[in-house]
Design a protein around this motif. Structure first.
Motif, PDB file in Angstrom:
ATOM      1  N   GLN A   1     -34.393   8.445 -32.884  1.00 17.73           N
ATOM      2  CA  GLN A   1     -33.818   7.614 -31.821  1.00 17.73           C
ATOM      3  C   GLN A   1     -32.548   8.238 -31.243  1.00 17.73           C
ATOM      4  N   LEU A   2     -31.751   8.848 -32.099  1.00 15.76           N
ATOM      5  CA  LEU A   2     -30.496   9.457 -31.643  1.00 15.76           C
ATOM      6  C   LEU A   2     -30.723  10.776 -30.916  1.00 15.76           C
ATOM      7  N   SER A   3     -31.955  11.294 -30.964  1.00 19.49           N
ATOM      8  CA  SER A   3     -32.285  12.506 -30.208  1.00 19.49           C
ATOM      9  C   SER A   3     -32.725  12.169 -28.782  1.00 19.49           C
ATOM     10  N   ARG A   4     -32.804  10.845 -28.479  1.00 16.68           N
ATOM     11  CA  ARG A   4     -33.137  10.385 -27.139  1.00 16.68           C
ATOM     12  C   ARG A   4     -31.916   9.717 -26.510  1.00 16.68           C
ATOM     13  N   PRO A   5     -31.869   9.595 -25.188  1.00 16.45           N
ATOM     14  CA  PRO A   5     -30.749   8.865 -24.564  1.00 16.45           C
ATOM     15  C   PRO A   5     -30.674   7.441 -25.095  1.00 16.45           C
ATOM     16  N   PRO A   6     -29.477   6.899 -25.304  1.00 14.45           N
ATOM     17  CA  PRO A   6     -29.346   5.548 -25.867  1.00 14.45           C
ATOM     18  C   PRO A   6     -29.917   4.485 -24.942  1.00 14.45           C
ATOM     19  N   SER A   7     -30.367   3.392 -25.553  1.00 16.02           N
ATOM     20  CA  SER A   7     -30.936   2.292 -24.778  1.00 16.02           C
ATOM     21  C   SER A   7     -30.722   1.006 -25.560  1.00 16.02           C
ATOM     22  N   GLY A   8     -31.150  -0.117 -25.004  1.00 16.72           N
ATOM     23  CA  GLY A   8     -31.087  -1.392 -25.714  1.00 16.72           C
ATOM     24  C   GLY A   8     -29.679  -1.744 -26.135  1.00 16.72           C
ATOM     25  N   ASN A   9     -29.499  -1.967 -27.448  1.00 18.91           N
ATOM     26  CA  ASN A   9     -28.182  -2.348 -27.956  1.00 18.91           C
ATOM     27  C   ASN A   9     -27.450  -1.178 -28.611  1.00 18.91           C
ATOM     28  N   ASP A  10     -27.817   0.068 -28.294  1.00 15.78           N
ATOM     29  CA  ASP A  10     -27.140   1.224 -28.867  1.00 15.78           C
ATOM     30  C   ASP A  10     -25.662   1.226 -28.491  1.00 15.78           C
ATOM     31  N   THR A  11     -24.825   1.539 -29.458  1.00 15.48           N
ATOM     32  CA  THR A  11     -23.377   1.542 -29.245  1.00 15.48           C
ATOM     33  C   THR A  11     -22.954   2.507 -28.158  1.00 15.48           C
ATOM     34  N   LEU A  12     -23.634   3.635 -28.039  1.00 16.29           N
ATOM     35  CA  LEU A  12     -23.213   4.675 -27.103  1.00 16.29           C
ATOM     36  C   LEU A  12     -23.839   4.538 -25.722  1.00 16.29           C
ATOM     37  N   LEU A  13     -24.558   3.451 -25.486  1.00 16.65           N
ATOM     38  CA  LEU A  13     -25.083   3.190 -24.150  1.00 16.65           C
ATOM     39  C   LEU A  13     -23.910   2.983 -23.201  1.00 16.65           C
ATOM     40  N   GLY A  14     -23.854   3.762 -22.138  1.00 19.72           N
ATOM     41  CA  GLY A  14     -22.741   3.681 -21.206  1.00 19.72           C
ATOM     42  C   GLY A  14     -21.601   4.614 -21.555  1.00 19.72           C
ATOM     43  N   VAL A  15     -21.661   5.229 -22.742  1.00 20.78           N
ATOM     44  CA  VAL A  15     -20.638   6.198 -23.143  1.00 20.78           C
ATOM     45  C   VAL A  15     -21.117   7.611 -22.869  1.00 20.78           C
ATOM     46  N   LEU A  16     -22.339   7.898 -23.273  1.00 17.35           N
ATOM     47  CA  LEU A  16     -22.924   9.212 -22.992  1.00 17.35           C
ATOM     48  C   LEU A  16     -23.368   9.285 -21.537  1.00 17.35           C
ATOM     49  N   ALA A  17     -23.423  10.496 -21.022  1.00 18.64           N
ATOM     50  CA  ALA A  17     -23.890  10.705 -19.655  1.00 18.64           C
ATOM     51  C   ALA A  17     -25.357  10.324 -19.547  1.00 18.64           C
ATOM     52  N   GLU A  18     -25.794  10.021 -18.324  1.00 14.31           N
ATOM     53  CA  GLU A  18     -27.183   9.630 -18.106  1.00 14.31           C
ATOM     54  C   GLU A  18     -28.127  10.712 -18.609  1.00 14.31           C
TER      55      GLU A  18
ATOM     56  N   GLN B   1     -28.422  11.830 -21.503  1.00 11.01           N
ATOM     57  CA  GLN B   1     -27.855  12.633 -22.586  1.00 11.01           C
ATOM     58  C   GLN B   1     -28.120  11.964 -23.928  1.00 11.01           C
ATOM     59  N   ALA B   2     -28.551  12.750 -24.911  1.00 12.47           N
ATOM     60  CA  ALA B   2     -28.745  12.261 -26.272  1.00 12.47           C
ATOM     61  C   ALA B   2     -27.560  12.672 -27.134  1.00 12.47           C
ATOM     62  N   LEU B   3     -27.274  11.882 -28.156  1.00 13.31           N
ATOM     63  CA  LEU B   3     -26.160  12.211 -29.047  1.00 13.31           C
ATOM     64  C   LEU B   3     -26.473  13.452 -29.865  1.00 13.31           C
ATOM     65  N   VAL B   4     -27.651  13.482 -30.498  1.00 13.93           N
ATOM     66  CA  VAL B   4     -28.057  14.637 -31.302  1.00 13.93           C
ATOM     67  C   VAL B   4     -28.785  15.623 -30.398  1.00 13.93           C
ATOM     68  N   PRO B   5     -28.261  16.838 -30.235  1.00 16.16           N
ATOM     69  CA  PRO B   5     -28.895  17.795 -29.321  1.00 16.16           C
ATOM     70  C   PRO B   5     -30.263  18.240 -29.813  1.00 16.16           C
ATOM     71  N   PRO B   6     -31.114  18.692 -28.887  1.00 14.46           N
ATOM     72  CA  PRO B   6     -32.505  19.014 -29.245  1.00 14.46           C
ATOM     73  C   PRO B   6     -32.639  20.012 -30.385  1.00 14.46           C
TER      74      PRO B   6
END
Length: 281
Positions: free
Chosen positions: A117-134, A136-141
């Motif tokens: 899940q952290l390898s995909r852009p955040p969604s739903g109730n993820d804490t980093l939704l709105g923090v990461l760029a559109e 963008q995933a937290l864990v890089p590929p």
């Protein structure tokens, strides 16, 4: 709300880890205490300040300890009085109460699911939704693919007292991972609006060894391992294997708040934060 499970109370001694206990490390036992004074004052009830200023400090602490790449992805503030008063974090969720049940935060299924899940852009109730760029995933590929192909990864929490007074109420008990066997793990589902997670609850065993660090201060940080893909419980598939195998790193530490009978009636309420971090070795 806990459904479909019968809970029992058991008594175990909880050893003062500051007073003559053996050397306890996150690598070998599943938890470790560090002197880690904050570089600057923080408002822990401000979501943006925690994510922007405190997450990097947590990442740096774990990276220094493990030598791995670290990605902070979520946190909770806990306080019994804050929970009762429905204290709202600025820009975030409400304060939660201490968890008085022996548990582990991830399982053989939910740990790799969380990594994916952290390898995909955040969604739903993820804490980093709105923090990461559109997009963008937290864990890089490359880190995700390495872990998926067998590289070691872990989830480690940074737990800290955020009050000016040392912890007196609802202190945290931690179980030495070497004293837990696969047959003591009970899977418990957690239903979120956008996904289903899993925790482990603990079956009681008199062999389990519990520790705590009394009177933790704001200048200390406790690393609590929530999952390690190279740990014996992770490699046993929950069916066989030995949690006490010292040739491998600890898989995770069961933990729970508890009522200390020595706590005075007028002791200050505990206020704490736990920051969850994905660690890629």
């Amino acid at each position: 709300l806990i459904q479909g499970m019968e809970l029992e109370s058991h008594s175990l001694p909880i050893v003062d880890a500051r007073d003559g206990a053996p050397t306890l490390t996150c690598e070998n036992n599943g938890f470790e205490l560090f002197d880690a004074p904050l570089a600057a004052e923080l408002d822990f009830l401000d979501h943006a300040e925690v994510v922007g200023d405190y997450y990097p400090a947590c990442e740096a602490l774990i990276s220094q300890s493990t030598g791995a790449r670290v990605f902070a992805f979520d946190h909770n503030i806990r306080s019994a009085s804050g929970d009762e008063a429905h204290v709202q974090i600025k820009g975030g969720q409400e304060v939660q109460g201490p968890a008085h049940i022996v548990h582990g935060d991830y399982t053989l299924r939910s740990a790799p699911d969380r990594l994916e899940q952290l390898s995909r852009p955040p969604s739903g109730n993820d804490t980093l939704l709105g923090v990461l760029a559109e997009n963008q995933a937290l864990v890089p590929p490359e880190a995700y693919l390495a872990a998926k192909d067998g590289a070691r990864y872990a989830i480690i929490n940074v737990w800290r007292n955020i009050d000016d007074e040392p912890v007196a109420t609802h202190p945290l008990a931690l179980c030495d991972a070497r004293t837990v066997s696969p047959d003591e793990l009970v899977v418990f589902e957690i239903h979120y609006p956008d996904r289903i997670g899993e925790n482990y609850f603990a079956k009681f065993s008199p062999a389990q060894r519990m520790y705590y660090y009394p009177h933790m201060t704001r200048d200390e940080a406790l690393l609590i391992k929530q999952w390690d893909s190279s740990g014996p419980l992770a490699l046993s598939n929950g069916d066989e294997g030995d949690g006490g195998d010292y040739s491998k790193p600890a898989t995770f530490s069961f933990h729970s708040a508890f009522e200390d009978p020595l706590t005075s009636q007028d002791a200050p309420d505990r206020w704490s934060i736990e920051v969850r971090c994905m660690v890629i070795y």
